[in-house]
Scaffold this motif. Structure first.
Motif: not given
Length: 489
Positions: A376-385, A473-482
């Motif tokens: 949530r940034d000011k009036n905008y809110k992004l939900i990622r399901n 984080l891995i669910t973004w393009d299989h990013d396994s850095s963490l």
């Protein structure tokens, strides 16, 4: 020269020679109670802003909580990070997001989620600083070694007056105290009539009431139905039961405040009222839509310059532990918590830099895997399901709710303002402009006019996940850095 004068002379000589080291030490070891405030953290169970007089409901009777708002600061943008009881409470007591502590969902029964044993929680940190710590009512976190309180008080968690009466010893503590007061109200209870699907849930209410508590009932025709709920007979009957449970909370809170005043410690006690997540109705609890995560937060700090004030600062339950430690005059190491102290906000009418929050929900019950991340940034809110290809899961008690069953059994097209199909099957991204669309009905995620906003919000979400070491984080393009190694080091 008499003995008393001789001692005084040697004391003065000693101070001149040693720089008054002994006297300085004596000052440092003054009783902690003389310098540090007492703190009461009162946590209701599934109480939204929809059912409080101080937040604009003119039907419900909550005079004691309304009085707290007149004496303190009411926050208009206070958020939990996960709209689920156990997961939310772990954040309240650690200042860390659940995905970073293993507190992914419910603790009890077969769910068995538990916080990593190396985490230092708020009561443990306060005990180390000399506070007397006590809890009463709903606990719902584990293990006990992480969330250790010196005293566990016993009372019926549905009778907040009885709960208050058991806190007398804590209020009279010679040490500064931290009291964690957690009700079972207004959480749903076993169905009033399990054999009748359209019978309203009791929300812990009993026909014969509770000792010491006035039973306050409500006419279903007069309750306020939030926009996200269907305005039906079933919904109104359940809201009336919910209100009755909230009024019971208010009476217990009032009794606790009366006892605090009688103890003579009200002028040195900070009182915080919050809820763990939104009302226990589909569309609120377990979701990261506004009714599930935007919650009451009223704080009375006797040392605050603001009284009978409201604040639009965006705060989060991840901020509570660092804030309470700051109030208790505990030095906070940088980066010890994911949240930050908002203590100074209690003295500023229009604080700057408090216009962004994050949320992280993974499980409710173990059968309800549906990870969501929010910016949530000011009036905008992004939900990622993250599990958007799955049907949205139901908590067992919310599925059985007559409010839901009336819609489900009737094959209705809408649940409140939202299409039933849209509630059950959600897109990967939901972007809302809450200033223009407070009900979160118009998803802007695929609108080309908002591509710049989407890019900015997605970057913020990824940065948040990296900063808090979110395994998802891995669910973004299989990013396994963490990702871990699979080896215990």
């Amino acid at each position: 020269m008499n003995l008393r004068l001789l001692v005084l002379v040697f004391t003065i000589i000693g101070c001149l020679l040693l720089g008054c080291a002994d006297i300085k030490e004596e000052v440092q070891s003054k009783p902690i109670s003389a310098t540090r405030p007492n703190i009461i953290l009162f946590v209701a169970d599934d109480h939204g802003t929809d059912a409080l007089g101080a937040y604009g409901n003119n039907v419900i009777k909550t005079p004691n909580l309304d009085q707290l708002a007149r004496e303190g600061v009411r926050f208009n943008n206070a958020y939990c990070t996960s709209a689920s009881c156990a997961a939310s409470r772990s954040v309240i007591l650690t200042g860390l997001y659940g995905h970073a502590t293993g507190s992914y969902g419910h603790v009890h029964d077969y769910h068995h989620f538990s916080t990593y044993d190396k985490i230092k929680s708020l009561p443990v940190l306060l005990e180390k600083e000399g506070y007397a710590t006590a809890r009463i009512g709903k606990y719902h976190v584990a293990p006990e070694s992480v969330y250790h309180f010196q005293a566990e008080l016993k009372a019926n968690p549905r009778n907040t007056v009885e709960m208050a009466e058991q806190c007398m010893g804590v209020l009279n503590s010679e040490k500064p105290f931290f009291l964690y007061f957690c009700t079972d109200d207004p959480h749903r209870a076993a169905s009033t009539n399990p054999g009748q699907w359209d019978a309203p849930n009791s929300f812990g209410n009993k026909v014969d009431g509770y000792p010491g508590v006035e039973t306050i009932t409500y006419d279903p025709a007069e309750v306020v139905v939030p926009d996200f709920l269907p305005d039906t007979k079933e919904s109104r009957e359940e809201i009336a039961q919910y209100y009755q449970s909230v009024s019971r909370i208010d009476q217990g809170f009032g009794r606790l405040m009366q006892m605090l005043k009688e103890s003579g410690k009200a002028d040195n006690t900070i009182v915080i009222y919050i809820s763990d997540n939104g009302m226990a109705f589909p569309g609120a609890k377990t979701t990261l839509y506004e009714p599930g995560m935007k919650l009451p937060c009223i704080i009375k700090d006797p040392n605050s310059t603001l009284k009978n004030a409201t604040s639009d600062a965006m705060i989060s339950w991840v901020d509570l532990t660092p804030t309470i430690l700051d109030m208790a005059k505990v030095d906070i190491k940088e980066k010890s918590f994911h949240g930050r102290s908002f203590k100074d906000v209690l003295n500023v009418k229009e604080p700057k830099g408090w216009d962004q929050i994050y949320a992280s929900h993974t499980f409710h019950e173990i059968t309800m895997y549906y990870p969501m991340r929010v910016v949530r940034d000011k009036n905008y809110k992004l939900i990622r399901n993250i599990a958007w290809r799955m049907e949205y899961p139901f908590a067992s008690d919310l599925w059985a709710a007559s409010t839901w069953q009336e819609v489900y059994r009737g094959n209705k097209e809408f649940y409140g303002k939202r299409r039933l199909q849209d509630y059950l099957f959600r897109p990967e991204f939901e972007l809302f402009d809450l200033k223009k669309d407070p009900d979160e009905m118009f998803n802007l995620a695929n609108d080309p006019n908002y591509k710049g906003v989407m890019d900015k919000m997605i970057k913020k979400m990824k940065d948040f996940q990296i900063k808090t070491r979110d395994p998802w984080l891995i669910t973004w393009d299989h990013d396994s850095s963490l990702q871990g190694t699979g080896i215990n080091l």
